[in-house]
Design a protein around this motif. Structure first.
Motif, PDB file in Angstrom:
ATOM      1  N   ARG A  50       0.739  -1.237  -0.115  1.00 12.06           N
ATOM      2  CA  ARG A  50      -0.001   0.016   0.067  1.00 12.06           C
ATOM      3  C   ARG A  50       0.750   1.318   0.049  1.00 12.06           C
ATOM      4  NH1 ARG A  50      -3.388  -1.970   5.023  1.00 12.06           N
ATOM      5  NH2 ARG A  50      -1.333  -2.713   5.511  1.00 12.06           N
ATOM      6  N   GLU A  51       2.157   1.312   0.033  1.00 11.64           N
ATOM      7  CA  GLU A  51       2.953   2.584  -0.112  1.00 11.64           C
ATOM      8  C   GLU A  51       2.772   2.869  -1.452  1.00 11.64           C
ATOM      9  OE1 GLU A  51       5.640  -0.434  -1.913  1.00 11.64           O
ATOM     10  OE2 GLU A  51       4.280  -0.435  -0.081  1.00 11.64           O
ATOM     11  N   VAL A  52       2.108   2.406  -2.392  1.00 18.36           N
ATOM     12  CA  VAL A  52       1.778   3.069  -3.506  1.00 18.36           C
ATOM     13  C   VAL A  52       0.808   4.078  -3.684  1.00 18.36           C
ATOM     14  CG1 VAL A  52       2.800   1.017  -5.068  1.00 18.36           C
ATOM     15  CG2 VAL A  52       0.242   1.000  -4.512  1.00 18.36           C
ATOM     16  N   LEU A  53      -0.134   4.032  -2.761  1.00 18.81           N
ATOM     17  CA  LEU A  53      -0.954   4.901  -2.525  1.00 18.81           C
ATOM     18  C   LEU A  53      -0.568   6.360  -2.555  1.00 18.81           C
ATOM     19  CD1 LEU A  53      -3.465   3.218   0.000  1.00 18.81           C
ATOM     20  CD2 LEU A  53      -4.051   3.855  -2.308  1.00 18.81           C
ATOM     21  N   GLN A  54       0.683   6.563  -1.723  1.00 16.19           N
ATOM     22  CA  GLN A  54       1.319   7.656  -1.789  1.00 16.19           C
ATOM     23  C   GLN A  54       2.440   8.018  -2.631  1.00 16.19           C
ATOM     24  OE1 GLN A  54       3.371   8.659   1.895  1.00 16.19           O
ATOM     25  NE2 GLN A  54       3.136  11.096   1.549  1.00 16.19           N
ATOM     26  N   ASP A  55       3.236   6.773  -2.970  1.00 19.64           N
ATOM     27  CA  ASP A  55       4.357   6.725  -3.973  1.00 19.64           C
ATOM     28  C   ASP A  55       3.921   7.394  -5.499  1.00 19.64           C
ATOM     29  OD1 ASP A  55       5.984   6.117  -1.843  1.00 19.64           O
ATOM     30  OD2 ASP A  55       6.265   4.268  -2.450  1.00 19.64           O
ATOM     31  N   PHE A  56       2.723   6.721  -5.986  1.00 21.61           N
ATOM     32  CA  PHE A  56       2.251   7.106  -7.119  1.00 21.61           C
ATOM     33  C   PHE A  56       0.885   8.009  -7.094  1.00 21.61           C
ATOM     34  CE2 PHE A  56       4.847   3.426  -7.757  1.00 21.61           C
ATOM     35  CZ  PHE A  56       5.441   3.568  -8.912  1.00 21.61           C
ATOM     36  N   LYS A  57       0.721   8.403  -5.693  1.00 19.53           N
ATOM     37  CA  LYS A  57      -0.487   9.226  -5.723  1.00 19.53           C
ATOM     38  C   LYS A  57      -1.805   8.615  -5.919  1.00 19.53           C
ATOM     39  CE  LYS A  57       2.090  12.819  -4.284  1.00 19.53           C
ATOM     40  NZ  LYS A  57       3.473  12.209  -4.116  1.00 19.53           N
ATOM     41  N   LEU A  58      -1.897   7.491  -5.743  1.00 19.09           N
ATOM     42  CA  LEU A  58      -3.019   6.536  -6.441  1.00 19.09           C
ATOM     43  C   LEU A  58      -4.302   6.852  -5.321  1.00 19.09           C
ATOM     44  CD1 LEU A  58      -1.450   3.111  -7.291  1.00 19.09           C
ATOM     45  CD2 LEU A  58      -2.619   4.851  -8.682  1.00 19.09           C
ATOM     46  N   ALA A  59      -3.916   7.362  -4.122  1.00 18.73           N
ATOM     47  CA  ALA A  59      -4.915   7.753  -3.247  1.00 18.73           C
ATOM     48  C   ALA A  59      -5.993   8.680  -3.839  1.00 18.73           C
ATOM     49  CB  ALA A  59      -4.674   8.097  -1.667  1.00 18.73           C
ATOM     50  N   GLU A  60      -5.556   9.479  -4.673  1.00 19.27           N
ATOM     51  CA  GLU A  60      -6.217  10.427  -5.351  1.00 19.27           C
ATOM     52  C   GLU A  60      -7.513   9.877  -5.874  1.00 19.27           C
ATOM     53  OE1 GLU A  60      -3.888  12.905  -7.637  1.00 19.27           O
ATOM     54  OE2 GLU A  60      -2.569  13.726  -6.211  1.00 19.27           O
TER      55      GLU A  60
END
Length: 342
Positions: free
Chosen positions: A212-222
Motif C-alpha cells: 500500500r505504499e503505492v497510494l502515496q508513492d504514485f499518488k493513487l489515493a487521489e
C-alpha cells in the motif's frame, strides 16, 4: 620579500604535512571494498535497506570494509542479478526470488497467499525458514539479507466488501498476484507499476493489488479511495554473495555480516511497515479520506477457500521435485503465528 618567501614556505610546509597525514588515512580507510547491486531505485524500501546495510558494515568494521552501492540497475538488472554475482560482476546482489520461482522453488512457498499480517512477520518467517531448511537453490551463494514486502491488498475506486463486488473487476497484478485475483473472481491485468495511475484515471483498470505504499508513492489515493483488508501475497528479496568471495573475507568481517543478516528481517520489515506503508496510509486517510474495508468473517473464510487450491498445487509440484513442501508450509505457519504474536 624574504618575509613573503618565509610565509610561502610555511604554507607549503603545512600543506605537505597535512597531505602526509591525510594520505595514509585515505589509503588505509578501507582494506576491503565490496560492490552491491540492486535493480530498483535507491528510494525504494529495499534500496533503503541496501544503504543501511552498507553503512552498518563500514561502521561495525571500523572502516575496514567499504561498500559501493549500485541501485536502479546501474550494474545489474533484475533478471541478471544472481548470475551476475556468480560471474563476479558484483560482489553482492539484491534480487527477488519471487520473480524467478523456477530458480528458487522452495522459497516460492513464501509467496503463496499465506495470510502474513505485515512485512516484519513475513520477513522474519522467510529468514528462519531459509536457515532451517537451507534450500539447495542457494548453493554457491552466501545469503546475507532476506526480507519481503508487506502483503498485497486490493485497492480500488469502488468499495469491495465481498466476492460479488470483486467479480470481473479489472485490477493490475503481478507475479503470484495474478492467480490470486483470478481465483477470487477478478480480472487481473499485467502492466508496469508506473502505468497504473494513468490507467486508473482513464478507466483501463479499476485499481490494483499490491503493497500500500503505492497510494502515496504514485499518488493513487487521489483515485483509489478503498482498501479491502485482506492480505494476499508478499514479494521476497534475498541479497547474496558468491560463496568463493565470502570464503575469502576475514573472520571478523564475516562475523559482522552474519550479525547484520540476523537483524535485517526486523529492521527492513519495520521500516517498510512503519515508515513506508504506515506513513502512506496516514497520508491517504488524511488527504484523500481513504477507507479500510474489513471483510466479514464468513466472507473471509470463503476467500480463503478459493485460494487453498494454489497451496495444494504448489505442494504437489514441489513434491515432484523432491522438495519438503508440506513440512516447509507447516513450519511457515508456525513461524507466521509465532511472530504475529510478538
Amino acid at each position: 620579500m624574504n618575509r613573503r618567501k618565509s610565509i610561502s614556505a610555511l604554507f607549503v610546509s603545512l600543506a605537505a604535512g597535512l597531505f602526509g597525514l591525510a594520505a595514509p588515512a585515505a589509503v588505509h580507510a578501507a582494506e576491503i571494498t565490496l560492490t552491491y547491486a540492486f535493480f530498483a531505485p535507491a528510494k525504494t524500501f529495499p534500496g533503503r535497506q541496501m544503504a543501511h546495510w552498507a553503512e552498518q558494515v563500514n561502521k561495525r568494521t571500523n572502516g575496514k570494509v567499504a561498500v559501493q552501492t549500485f541501485p536502479a540497475g546501474t550494474l545489474l538488472g533484475a533478471k541478471e542479478m544472481y548470475d551476475g554475482v556468480s560471474k563476479g560482476v558484483a560482489d553482492i546482489g539484491l534480487g527477488s526470488p519471487s520473480y524467478d520461482p523456477g530458480r528458487f522453488p522452495l522459497t516460492s512457498g513464501v509467496s503463496l497467499p499465506m495470510g502474513f499480517t505485515n512485512a516484519t512477520v513475513a520477513s522474519r518467517s522467510l529468514w528462519e525458514l531459509t536457515k532451517e531448511f537451507n534450500p539447495k537453490e542457494y548453493e554457491g551463494f552466501k545469503v546475507i539479507a532476506m526480507f519481503t514486502t508487506e502483503p498485497g491488498f486490493i485497492q480500488t475506486k469502488t468499495a469491495v466488501r465481498n466476492a460479488g463486488d470483486l467479480a470481473g473487476m479489472k485490477l493490475r497484478a503481478a507475479g503470484t498476484g495474478v492467480p490470486v485475483l483470478k481465483a477470487l473472481g477478478a480480472a487481473p491485468i499485467g502492466m508496469p507499476m508506473p502505468e497504473v495511475p494513468q490507467s486508473v484515471q482513464t478507466g483501463v483498470i479499476n485499481g490494483t493489488m499490491t503493497s500500500r505504499e503505492v497510494l502515496q508513492d504514485f499518488k493513487l489515493a487521489e483515485s483509489l479511495k478503498f482498501v479491502t483488508d485482506y492480505p494476499t501475497v508478499v514479494v521476497t528479496f534475498a541479497a547474496v554473495m558468491d560463496r568463493k568471495k565470502w570464503d575469502k573475507l576475514p573472520a571478523d568481517v564475516q562475523k559482522v555480516i552474519e550479525q547484520l543478516a540476523a537483524e535485517m528481517p526486523v529492521w527492513t520489515g519495520q521500516y517498510h511497515d512503519k515508515e513506508n506503508v504506515g506513513a502512506a496510509l496516514a497520508w491517504a486517510a488524511k488527504e484523500h479520506k481513504l477507507q479500510i474495508l474489513p471483510l466479514a468473517a464468513d466472507e473471509r473464510a470463503r476467500w480463503d477457500a478459493k485460494l487453498k487450491p494454489m497451496e495444494d498445487e504448489w505442494v504437489k509440484e514441489m513434491n515432484g521435485k523432491g522438495l519438503p513442501a508440506a513440512a516447509y508450509l507447516k513450519r511457515l505457519r508456525e513461524l507466521r503465528d509465532q511472530f504475529a504474536k510478538q
